[in-house]
Motif scaffolding. Structure first.
Motif, PDB file in Angstrom:
ATOM      1  N   THR A   1       0.895  -1.342  -0.037  1.00 30.39           N
ATOM      2  CA  THR A   1       0.131  -0.081   0.072  1.00 30.39           C
ATOM      3  C   THR A   1       1.079   1.279  -0.069  1.00 30.39           C
ATOM      4  O   THR A   1       1.971   1.402   0.392  1.00 30.39           O
ATOM      5  CB  THR A   1      -0.774  -0.082   1.217  1.00 30.39           C
ATOM      6  OG1 THR A   1       0.014   0.289   2.408  1.00 30.39           O
ATOM      7  CG2 THR A   1      -1.806  -1.220   1.285  1.00 30.39           C
ATOM      8  N   ALA A   2       0.149   2.330  -0.358  1.00 22.83           N
ATOM      9  CA  ALA A   2       0.961   3.770  -0.444  1.00 22.83           C
ATOM     10  C   ALA A   2       1.529   4.075   1.047  1.00 22.83           C
ATOM     11  O   ALA A   2       2.572   4.587   1.108  1.00 22.83           O
ATOM     12  CB  ALA A   2       0.139   4.726  -0.949  1.00 22.83           C
TER      13      ALA A   2
ATOM     14  N   LYS B   1       4.492   2.074   1.866  1.00 16.51           N
ATOM     15  CA  LYS B   1       5.934   2.368   1.319  1.00 16.51           C
ATOM     16  C   LYS B   1       6.203   3.761   1.599  1.00 16.51           C
ATOM     17  O   LYS B   1       7.463   4.029   1.638  1.00 16.51           O
ATOM     18  CB  LYS B   1       5.335   2.396  -0.329  1.00 16.51           C
ATOM     19  CG  LYS B   1       5.281   1.113  -0.885  1.00 16.51           C
ATOM     20  CD  LYS B   1       5.138   1.212  -2.385  1.00 16.51           C
ATOM     21  CE  LYS B   1       3.828   1.443  -2.724  1.00 16.51           C
ATOM     22  NZ  LYS B   1       3.585   1.564  -4.382  1.00 16.51           N
ATOM     23  N   ARG B   2       5.131   4.801   1.999  1.00 17.38           N
ATOM     24  CA  ARG B   2       5.676   5.910   2.580  1.00 17.38           C
ATOM     25  C   ARG B   2       6.439   5.765   4.009  1.00 17.38           C
ATOM     26  O   ARG B   2       7.397   6.633   4.230  1.00 17.38           O
ATOM     27  CB  ARG B   2       4.298   6.799   2.905  1.00 17.38           C
ATOM     28  CG  ARG B   2       4.520   8.273   3.131  1.00 17.38           C
ATOM     29  CD  ARG B   2       3.166   9.017   2.801  1.00 17.38           C
ATOM     30  NE  ARG B   2       2.162   8.565   3.627  1.00 17.38           N
ATOM     31  CZ  ARG B   2       1.067   8.050   3.237  1.00 17.38           C
ATOM     32  NH1 ARG B   2       0.824   7.920   1.787  1.00 17.38           N
ATOM     33  NH2 ARG B   2       0.007   7.568   3.840  1.00 17.38           N
TER      34      ARG B   2
END
Length: 64
Positions: free
Chosen positions: A37-38, A41-42
């Motif tokens: 998921t974003a 990763k963030r």
């Protein structure tokens, strides 16, 4: 008594903070990113403080 050599691979991956702890980066952020998921990763972009149980190992291979 000879000097202790610094482990060059570890020196490129970890830095010592002002208080003597070690700063590094998260793993799992180089490939196969499509399924992550974003948000995950963030958060993997941020640096981390190495856990206390691994600190002794790093002090041996990064003496200076």
């Amino acid at each position: 008594m000879p000097k202790i050599k610094t482990h060059r691979g570890a020196a490129k991956r970890f830095k010592r903070t002002g208080t003597g702890k070690f700063k590094g980066y998260h793993s799992f952020h180089s490939h196969i990113l499509g399924k992550k998921t974003a948000k995950r990763k963030r958060n993997l972009r941020k640096s981390i403080i190495v856990h206390e149980t691994d600190r002794r190992k790093l002090e041996r291979i990064l003496p200076y």
